[in-house]
Write a protein that holds these residues in place. Structure first.
Motif, PDB file in Angstrom:
ATOM      1  N   ALA A   1       5.031  -3.522  -6.194  1.00 57.29           N
ATOM      2  CA  ALA A   1       3.909  -3.594  -5.253  1.00 57.29           C
ATOM      3  C   ALA A   1       2.923  -4.681  -5.673  1.00 57.29           C
ATOM      4  O   ALA A   1       2.416  -5.434  -4.824  1.00 57.29           O
TER       5      ALA A   1
ATOM      6  N   TYR B   1      -3.604   1.117 -10.526  1.00 58.55           N
ATOM      7  CA  TYR B   1      -2.666   2.210 -10.243  1.00 58.55           C
ATOM      8  C   TYR B   1      -1.460   2.121 -11.182  1.00 58.55           C
ATOM      9  O   TYR B   1      -0.969   3.153 -11.675  1.00 58.55           O
TER      10      TYR B   1
ATOM     11  N   ALA C   1       5.607   0.322  -9.023  1.00 51.48           N
ATOM     12  CA  ALA C   1       4.204  -0.117  -9.039  1.00 51.48           C
ATOM     13  C   ALA C   1       4.111  -1.617  -9.316  1.00 51.48           C
ATOM     14  O   ALA C   1       3.314  -2.335  -8.684  1.00 51.48           O
TER      15      ALA C   1
ATOM     16  N   THR D   1       2.369   1.749  -3.525  1.00 52.33           N
ATOM     17  CA  THR D   1       1.335   2.144  -4.484  1.00 52.33           C
ATOM     18  C   THR D   1       0.974   3.621  -4.330  1.00 52.33           C
ATOM     19  O   THR D   1       0.923   4.375  -5.313  1.00 52.33           O
TER      20      THR D   1
ATOM     21  N   VAL E   1      -4.181  -2.391  -7.243  1.00 48.57           N
ATOM     22  CA  VAL E   1      -2.797  -1.942  -7.422  1.00 48.57           C
ATOM     23  C   VAL E   1      -2.416  -2.004  -8.898  1.00 48.57           C
ATOM     24  O   VAL E   1      -1.681  -1.148  -9.407  1.00 48.57           O
TER      25      VAL E   1
ATOM     26  N   GLY F   1       0.812  -1.216   0.000  1.00 46.23           N
ATOM     27  CA  GLY F   1       0.000   0.000   0.000  1.00 46.23           C
ATOM     28  C   GLY F   1       0.845   1.266   0.000  1.00 46.23           C
ATOM     29  O   GLY F   1       0.518   2.244  -0.673  1.00 46.23           O
TER      30      GLY F   1
ATOM     31  N   LEU G   1      -9.647  -0.549  -3.144  1.00 50.31           N
ATOM     32  CA  LEU G   1      -8.306  -0.840  -2.639  1.00 50.31           C
ATOM     33  C   LEU G   1      -8.224  -0.632  -1.137  1.00 50.31           C
ATOM     34  O   LEU G   1      -7.805  -1.529  -0.388  1.00 50.31           O
TER      35      LEU G   1
END
Length: 604
Positions: free
Chosen positions: A301, A149, A298, A77, A146, A74, A178
């Motif tokens: 993650a 994102y 990203a 992200t 994620v 988290g 999320l």
């Protein structure tokens, strides 16, 4: 002529073992006596209690690993999202950058539509978030959100209307799922950790609900860990500014040349700020390198959540759509709002969204950047992020203090700062009191940490008799999304109007919360929606009525008593359960019916 002896000894031949005691044991015949005990008996040094202890120790370490990895995922992200959005907003603000890079493409108009997609779309998230979490599962919603994102980051390689705006809308769709799934995941980990620590307790072994308050210590600790990492994202998001963009920025003498009013006397966002903030334009290759780094973070993650986060629920509990029904899943968030506890917490949910947006825009831009210049944007937000992360440990005070203290203390810190903001109008281009901005950012971070941890923990405590809390966290983060949308609409208001709204919200929040606590102390009954009974039973495979994880403790006890009375000896379809040789309340499996060539007893 004598008969030849058999080539292989016959199994079970009489006298063979007696005549040849040293002969090998025939195939298919197990040895008797001590040899049989050595063959099928337990390992002589096996300690069942020690092995059980090691097993649950591994389980506990697995839960801690899940909490830390989800928190890191988290943090990464949100860091990528904030860092990229902040860098692109500064680049797109510069008039020269827009003219040289994109000509007449209308980048400000694209930016406004992109921000609209990010802020407006979550307003309808209450309609689809619970369905997404129940359909895909908690962990998979985290992973997919994620991924969205990461999709938003990838579209910045080619900045056009048809790439930025759709990805911004998709990002707005993913925001509430999320963070609702994250909150539900951390809360579920605290429940599992309690079960692994107290695996010898009778109620754990019989899968009964634990005593009230049993999960609270682990709930507080795990949410403290999560928000310690989450608040670090505000500091980590300044990486693109610190290592890349600050070298291209003009000094404050240029950017603040026409700025005359700051702080409480300001209006909108940086009125009079120079239209050119870049001394020279960054090379496209350098921009691609920065975006590639953000893209790799990203993806990291995504991989962390996919590979290292365990599932939140067993397969029999994760997808309840088939047992509870699509329509009920859609309605249940609205039915939960009938609970006066949630209604009293609505103002705090709204304020939780207000205060984060205020520190990122109102305070940082209207006070800090307006006075010291754009190059101080990153240090102020880093002070806020590090302060909130370090002082998140104050959330552990809930282990020894009443639960009202941290939440009211955080709101009190913000209340005092808001009152000070009403009378603070720093002068432009003055650096003599820069330490005050950092101190205020750290203090605001203290209030934010107490606010976030106390609210999430409070939801887990109030609804601890429900194993699944995705509905509750959906409502919480949906209210935050409404607050963010309101801040987006009122971005051009005078600073005093923003402070007045913030002050009114925090006062109403504290009063409403204390009223809720008073009603709970007086034992005023609250109303919870009754979760429908599963409509389909599939014995031995997936959905069983006893595994309804939405059911509260009172419903479970009432249902058990009803079944013991014999008045509820029917399944979800209204057919009587089979009894007889198979035992009461048990249907014959299809393969049993196929073996017998007939239907089970009591069935047509």
């Amino acid at each position: 002529m004598e008969a030849e002896p058999p080539l292989y000894p016959v199994a079970g031949a009489a006298g063979l073992l007696a005549e040849e005691p040293g002969a090998a044991v025939p195939d298919g015949v197990l040895p008797e006596g001590p040899e049989l005990d050595e063959f099928v008996g337990a390992y002589p040094d096996y300690n069942e209690e020690e092995e059980e202890r090691r097993y649950y120790r591994r389980k506990k370490l697995g839960v801690i690993k899940n909490v830390v990895i989800a928190s890191i995922g988290g943090m990464l992200t949100y860091s990528v999202y904030l860092g990229l959005l902040q860098m692109q907003m500064i680049l797109h603000y510069d008039e020269t950058y827009r003219e040289v890079k994109y000509g007449s493409m209308g980048l400000p108009d694209i930016d406004s539509k992109m921000l609209m997609g990010i802020n407006v779309t979550p307003v309808v998230a209450l309609l689809y978030t619970p369905v997404l979490i129940r359909f895909f599962g908690t962990k998979w919603v985290m992973f997919l959100a994620v991924g969205i994102y990461a999709l938003f980051v990838s579209t910045n390689y080619w900045e056009r209307y048809y790439t930025l705006v759709p990805s911004a809308v998709a990002l707005g769709v993913a925001i509430v799922p999320l963070w609702a799934s994250m909150g539900n995941y951390i809360t579920r980990m605290s429940q599992k950790y309690y079960e692994y620590v107290n695996y010898k307790e009778e109620h754990v072994q019989e899968q009964r609900r634990p005593p009230r308050g049993a999960h609270t210590p682990y709930l507080v600790i795990f949410h403290t860990i999560f928000y310690s990492f989450f608040h670090l994202s505000f500091a980590c998001a300044q990486g693109p500014m610190v290592f890349f963009l600050n070298g291209y920025l003009y000094g404050r003498n240029h950017t603040l040349y026409n700025v005359h009013n700051c702080g409480t006397n300001s209006h909108g966002i940086l009125i009079g700020f120079n239209k050119t903030v870049l001394q020279r334009l960054p090379h496209s290759q350098n921009l691609i390198i920065v975006e590639s780094v953000l893209m790799s973070v990203a993806f990291l993650a995504m991989l962390l959540i996919l590979a290292l986060c365990g599932s939140a629920y067993r397969p029999t509990e994760e997808i309840d759509l088939r047992s509870v029904g699509w329509g009920n899943i859609f309605q249940l968030p609205f039915k939960h709002m009938r609970d006066y506890r949630l209604r009293h917490l609505f103002p705090f949910f709204i304020y939780s969204g207000f205060e984060v947006l205020f520190v990122c825009t109102g305070f940082t831009l209207g006070y800090g950047v307006c006075s010291m210049g754009l190059e101080y944007l990153a240090p102020i937000l880093m002070a806020y992020g590090f302060g909130a992360a370090v002082f998140s440990s104050l959330g552990l005070l809930q282990l020894c203090l009443p639960r009202q203290v941290p939440l009211v203390a955080g709101a009190t810190v913000h209340l005092l700062l808001i009152l000070a903001f009403f009378f603070w109008a720093p002068l432009p281009q003055v650096l003599s009191h820069s330490w005050v901005f950092y101190m205020v950012a750290v203090l605001w971070g203290v209030g934010s940490a107490l606010n976030k941890i106390a609210l999430s923990t409070l939801l887990g405590i109030l609804y601890e008799d429900k194993e699944r809390q995705d509905f509750i966290f959906t409502i919480y983060h949906w209210c935050q999304a409404l607050a963010i949308f309101a801040v987006y609409l009122g971005s051009n208001l005078p600073m005093k109007a923003k402070l007045a709204i913030l002050l009114l919200t925090v006062l109403v929040s504290v009063a409403s919360y204390l009223w809720m606590e008073a009603k709970l102390k007086q034992r005023v009954a609250y109303r919870l929606p009754r979760i429908p009974r599963p409509q389909h039973k599939v014995c031995g495979y997936r959905y069983l009525e006893d595994d309804n994880s939405d059911e509260t403790g009172s419903e479970n006890e009432q249902g058990s008593a009803h079944s013991r009375d014999g008045s509820d000896n029917e399944d979800g379809d209204g057919e009587p359960l089979a009894t007889g040789a198979l035992g009461p309340g048990r249907r014959r499996y299809p393969y049993e019916q196929a073996l017998d060539g007939e239907d089970g007893p009591g069935q047509e």
